[in-house]
Design a protein around this motif. Structure first.
Motif, PDB file in Angstrom:
ATOM      1  N   THR A  86       0.595  -1.034   0.154  1.00 39.97           N
ATOM      2  CA  THR A  86      -0.120  -0.094   0.023  1.00 39.97           C
ATOM      3  C   THR A  86       0.853   1.525  -0.114  1.00 39.97           C
ATOM      4  O   THR A  86       2.024   1.507  -0.018  1.00 39.97           O
ATOM      5  CB  THR A  86      -1.231   0.453   0.880  1.00 39.97           C
ATOM      6  OG1 THR A  86       0.089   0.054   2.883  1.00 39.97           O
ATOM      7  CG2 THR A  86      -2.153  -0.741   1.203  1.00 39.97           C
TER       8      THR A  86
ATOM      9  N   LYS B 165       1.602  -1.842   3.968  1.00 38.29           N
ATOM     10  CA  LYS B 165       0.839  -3.359   4.114  1.00 38.29           C
ATOM     11  C   LYS B 165       1.205  -3.871   3.004  1.00 38.29           C
ATOM     12  O   LYS B 165       1.016  -3.328   1.809  1.00 38.29           O
ATOM     13  CB  LYS B 165      -0.351  -3.525   4.492  1.00 38.29           C
ATOM     14  CG  LYS B 165      -0.795  -2.999   5.448  1.00 38.29           C
ATOM     15  CD  LYS B 165      -1.722  -2.799   6.489  1.00 38.29           C
ATOM     16  CE  LYS B 165      -3.249  -2.369   5.539  1.00 38.29           C
ATOM     17  NZ  LYS B 165      -3.445  -0.451   5.947  1.00 38.29           N
TER      18      LYS B 165
ATOM     19  N   VAL C  96      -0.338  -6.721   0.624  1.00 37.50           N
ATOM     20  CA  VAL C  96      -1.629  -7.245   0.172  1.00 37.50           C
ATOM     21  C   VAL C  96      -1.460  -8.052  -1.531  1.00 37.50           C
ATOM     22  O   VAL C  96      -0.671  -7.959  -2.526  1.00 37.50           O
ATOM     23  CB  VAL C  96      -2.724  -5.914  -0.396  1.00 37.50           C
ATOM     24  CG1 VAL C  96      -4.298  -7.095  -1.209  1.00 37.50           C
ATOM     25  CG2 VAL C  96      -2.967  -4.896   0.118  1.00 37.50           C
TER      26      VAL C  96
ATOM     27  N   HIS D  62      -1.964 -10.809  -3.840  1.00 36.10           N
ATOM     28  CA  HIS D  62      -3.276 -10.916  -4.644  1.00 36.10           C
ATOM     29  C   HIS D  62      -2.933 -12.257  -5.609  1.00 36.10           C
ATOM     30  O   HIS D  62      -1.707 -12.224  -6.092  1.00 36.10           O
ATOM     31  CB  HIS D  62      -3.600  -9.679  -5.832  1.00 36.10           C
ATOM     32  CG  HIS D  62      -4.040  -8.809  -4.869  1.00 36.10           C
ATOM     33  ND1 HIS D  62      -5.668  -8.457  -5.011  1.00 36.10           N
ATOM     34  CD2 HIS D  62      -3.795  -8.035  -4.506  1.00 36.10           C
ATOM     35  CE1 HIS D  62      -5.172  -7.770  -4.584  1.00 36.10           C
ATOM     36  NE2 HIS D  62      -5.223  -6.599  -3.881  1.00 36.10           N
TER      37      HIS D  62
ATOM     38  N   SER E  72      -6.860  -1.545  -2.799  1.00 32.00           N
ATOM     39  CA  SER E  72      -4.908  -2.081  -3.201  1.00 32.00           C
ATOM     40  C   SER E  72      -6.487  -3.521  -2.771  1.00 32.00           C
ATOM     41  O   SER E  72      -5.793  -4.224  -3.348  1.00 32.00           O
ATOM     42  CB  SER E  72      -3.925  -2.079  -1.829  1.00 32.00           C
ATOM     43  OG  SER E  72      -3.564  -0.434  -2.255  1.00 32.00           O
ATOM     44  N   GLU E  73      -6.858  -3.948  -1.319  1.00 27.18           N
ATOM     45  CA  GLU E  73      -7.577  -4.869  -0.785  1.00 27.18           C
ATOM     46  C   GLU E  73      -8.261  -5.857  -1.714  1.00 27.18           C
ATOM     47  O   GLU E  73      -8.255  -6.588  -1.743  1.00 27.18           O
ATOM     48  CB  GLU E  73      -7.622  -4.870   0.366  1.00 27.18           C
ATOM     49  CG  GLU E  73      -7.059  -4.094   1.695  1.00 27.18           C
ATOM     50  CD  GLU E  73      -6.109  -3.333   1.642  1.00 27.18           C
ATOM     51  OE1 GLU E  73      -5.671  -2.813   2.479  1.00 27.18           O
ATOM     52  OE2 GLU E  73      -7.320  -2.507   0.342  1.00 27.18           O
TER      53      GLU E  73
ATOM     54  N   GLN F 232     -10.625  -9.503  -4.643  1.00 33.23           N
ATOM     55  CA  GLN F 232     -10.361  -9.497  -3.144  1.00 33.23           C
ATOM     56  C   GLN F 232      -9.647 -10.307  -3.195  1.00 33.23           C
ATOM     57  O   GLN F 232      -9.010 -11.016  -2.810  1.00 33.23           O
ATOM     58  CB  GLN F 232     -12.010 -10.635  -1.891  1.00 33.23           C
ATOM     59  CG  GLN F 232     -11.332  -9.994  -0.339  1.00 33.23           C
ATOM     60  CD  GLN F 232     -12.531  -9.220  -0.022  1.00 33.23           C
ATOM     61  OE1 GLN F 232     -13.501  -8.636  -0.978  1.00 33.23           O
ATOM     62  NE2 GLN F 232     -13.503 -10.179   1.083  1.00 33.23           N
ATOM     63  N   MET F 233      -7.838  -9.627  -1.655  1.00 29.97           N
ATOM     64  CA  MET F 233      -6.809 -10.565  -1.331  1.00 29.97           C
ATOM     65  C   MET F 233      -6.931 -11.394  -0.211  1.00 29.97           C
ATOM     66  O   MET F 233      -8.028 -12.247   0.034  1.00 29.97           O
ATOM     67  CB  MET F 233      -6.223  -9.380  -0.150  1.00 29.97           C
ATOM     68  CG  MET F 233      -7.104  -9.249   0.796  1.00 29.97           C
ATOM     69  SD  MET F 233      -6.115  -7.734   1.609  1.00 29.97           S
ATOM     70  CE  MET F 233      -6.573  -8.267   3.224  1.00 29.97           C
TER      71      MET F 233
ATOM     72  N   TYR G 258      -3.183 -10.015   4.214  1.00 31.92           N
ATOM     73  CA  TYR G 258      -1.395  -9.280   4.703  1.00 31.92           C
ATOM     74  C   TYR G 258      -0.065 -10.079   4.543  1.00 31.92           C
ATOM     75  O   TYR G 258      -0.142 -10.931   5.636  1.00 31.92           O
ATOM     76  CB  TYR G 258      -1.739  -8.086   5.483  1.00 31.92           C
ATOM     77  CG  TYR G 258      -2.889  -6.818   5.254  1.00 31.92           C
ATOM     78  CD1 TYR G 258      -3.037  -6.292   4.385  1.00 31.92           C
ATOM     79  CD2 TYR G 258      -3.964  -7.135   5.824  1.00 31.92           C
ATOM     80  CE1 TYR G 258      -3.574  -5.548   3.970  1.00 31.92           C
ATOM     81  CE2 TYR G 258      -5.120  -6.267   5.833  1.00 31.92           C
ATOM     82  CZ  TYR G 258      -5.175  -5.294   4.544  1.00 31.92           C
ATOM     83  OH  TYR G 258      -5.920  -3.724   4.498  1.00 31.92           O
TER      84      TYR G 258
ATOM     85  N   THR H 170      -5.116  -8.993   8.736  1.00 33.79           N
ATOM     86  CA  THR H 170      -6.163  -9.646   7.808  1.00 33.79           C
ATOM     87  C   THR H 170      -7.597  -9.608   8.540  1.00 33.79           C
ATOM     88  O   THR H 170      -8.314  -9.607   7.881  1.00 33.79           O
ATOM     89  CB  THR H 170      -5.453 -11.071   7.012  1.00 33.79           C
ATOM     90  OG1 THR H 170      -3.871 -10.602   6.799  1.00 33.79           O
ATOM     91  CG2 THR H 170      -6.298 -11.571   6.460  1.00 33.79           C
TER      92      THR H 170
END
Length: 559
Positions: A179, A187, A189, A191, A343-344, A386-387, A390, A397
């Protein structure tokens, strides 16, 4: 590409287009000397396969994290793909990071290698970053890298035979996106390939995109917005992707690309708007736009000057853009659509749709997205993007996800009866005045509009009333430096202050507005790499001056 043929990951998309249209140009890269290089889909896939073969020869453990640092370039995208093609995970770093944050991300991500791209220390953080790179971290330099003493991409692909690329599963971890750090440490993230491609997959249900479209990549690829809206869309739909060389050449780069789709952030939309106002005053615009036989020609000329006369859809996101500015662009004939994401969820959350725009909202939930408002007024979203969570932070998370899997966005909002979402502020941005009343700064900031303002930050925690810190546009600052009389501008700003206060609750009325001297930039820590204000940094910077400004008892204060 249709649903029947669509590959399961962005890497599979590369192979698909390389096989279907190998000789069609995919990437166009300008260079500082004024030259440009076109790269076809076939050439792009060949270079990715060769670099992936080289990475595998280094015997790095499987699924290692490999960092990627540099300003946007064709080879940034190829390096991202090569990391995946070798079976690893990409970790992009913002090129504008300071050395301390870059060192933290490299350490926290446990990066095993770094691709170093386009950097020069003029508009990026290279001068600060170069001294913190671990001596034992292997480097590979992309074209335009500042390091010539490392293995070079060009040499490696010339001397390495291509091998079959790794075929990832959609559920595999693809990337760790750190982020931008508007508050605290960034953090990581995480994916999957599935969350990456969900953006492109969902977009095809909103408006048509095809291989004949064109986009210009110039916002940081390290951010999910550019990665989702530009890199991944180009891979999914197979269209031509152009790059910008520099800020100075931006208009030339834009004219070369003639984008049919365009993505930007509010601060840059404001800069474009201010640049037009410098050439054609708001008063003249109002006059010309109201002349029946002239308005269409003038509006087309304005869009042509912006380089957006071929653009059939433009997106704005990452931060709020005032409804007045959105309406101004739409009045020109530009289909400017405000979108919303984080980002998440890889930026895949909400969007306004062509022909169904509701200015002042971020639109309705995208296909496959669920949304709701929590008990504290916080927007909660469940998205295909959605991620996974973290990286190395299970506690955070759990904190940011509800038990039934909704992401707590940290944004406050309202959903109307038609499903349109209006963002009303950040939960953490709320502050109390000395009277114990909460102030929500974002709506006040979005209403504080003037053609000569670049940015606004509402502050005033523990003060009798809030106030506005305002940054004038660069052109206005230069103009005032040579002509010290600012009475007319002060009168206009007073009118804006009065207008904002007329719509505000009593405890939210702004006591005054301060015209600040120091520009807010990424370099001085007052903006994030995506050009959002760092509220806590700005408030801290001016904290010791607040009491004196309140004591002046003026409507407009000049720092």
């Amino acid at each position: 590409m249709n649903a029947a043929t669509h590959p399961s990951t962005s890497l599979h998309c590369l192979s698909y287009w390389a096989q279907k249209t190998p000789d069609r140009v995919y990437l166009t890269q300008p260079f500082p000397d004024g030259s440009t290089q076109d790269m076809t889909w076939g050439e792009a896939a060949d270079q990715v396969a060769r670099m992936a073969a080289h990475l595998r020869s280094l015997n790095i453990p499987e699924h290692s994290n490999i960092a990627l640092l540099g300003r946007n370039s064709a080879h940034w995208v190829l390096a991202d793909l090569a990391i995946w093609a070798a079976g690893h995970v990409s970790v992009p770093l913002y090129p504008t990071l300071n050395g301390d944050t870059a060192a933290y991300i490299l350490e926290h991500s446990e990066a095993r290698l770094l691709f170093l791209g386009k950097m020069d220390g003029t508009v990026d953080g290279w001068n600060d970053i170069k001294g913190i790179l671990p001596v034992d971290l292997p480097l590979i330099s992309l074209p335009m890298s500042p390091r010539r003493d490392t293995p070079q991409w060009t040499d490696i692909v010339a001397n390495t035979a291509p091998q079959p690329m790794h075929s990832p599963s959609p559920a595999d971890l693809a990337t760790i996106v750190y982020t931008s750090g508007s508050t605290g440490r960034p953090k990581g993230v995480m994916h999957s390939f599935q969350s990456l491609i969900s953006v492109a997959d969902g977009l095809k249900q909103l408006f048509p995109v095809n291989q004949d479209d064109r986009m210009l990549s110039y916002l940081p690829l390290a951010h999910v917005a550019e990665r989702a809206a530009v890199e991944n869309l180009s891979l999914f739909y197979g269209f031509h992707l152009y790059f910008a060389n520099s800020l100075e050449s931006f208009q030339e780069d834009l004219q070369r690309a003639r984008p049919t789709l365009f993505f930007s952030v509010p601060r840059l939309w404001m800069k474009f708007y201010l640049a037009i106002n410098e050439k054609l005053s708001p008063g003249k615009q109002k006059l010309l736009f109201n002349l029946p036989l002239v308005n269409r020609l003038v509006k087309k000329k304005v869009l042509t000057q912006l380089g957006l006369n071929h653009c059939r859809a433009a997106l704005t996101g990452a931060a709020p853009l005032s409804p007045e500015i959105i309406a101004w662009y739409r009045n020109l004939g530009l289909e400017l659509l405000e979108v919303y994401g984080m980002s998440e969820n890889f930026g895949y959350s909400h969007s306004n749709r062509p022909g169904q725009t509701r200015v002042g909202t971020v639109g309705v939930a995208n296909p496959g997205v669920e949304h709701r408002i929590g008990d504290n007024g916080e927007v909660q979203v469940k998205s295909p993007g959605q991620m996974l969570g973290y990286y190395r932070n299970e506690e955070k998370t759990r904190e940011d996800l509800t038990e039934d899997g909704f992401l707590k966005t940290g944004d406050m909002g309202e959903i109307d009866s038609d499903g349109y979402l209006r963002i009303t502020g950040r939960v953490k941005d709320l502050f109390k005045t000395a009277k114990g009343k909460y102030v929500v700064p974002v709506p006040l900031e979005s209403r504080f509009n003037h053609p000569k303002l670049e940015a606004v930050c509402v502050a005033g925690a523990n003060q009798p009333q809030p106030c506005a810190l305002i940054l004038l546009s660069e052109e206005t600052r230069e103009e005032l430096a040579t002509h010290s009389n600012h009475d007319e501008l002060e009168r206009e700003l007073t009118e804006v202050l009065t207008r904002v206060n007329a719509e505000a609750e009593p405890h939210e009325k702004l006591a005054f507005a301060v015209v600040v001297n120091e520009p807010w930039r990424i370099e001085n820590g007052m903006l994030t790499p995506t050009l959002k204000i760092k509220r806590n940094v700005i408030e801290s910077h001016y904290a010791d001056r607040m009491a004196g400004w309140y004591d002046q008892n003026r409507r407009i204060v000049w720092e």
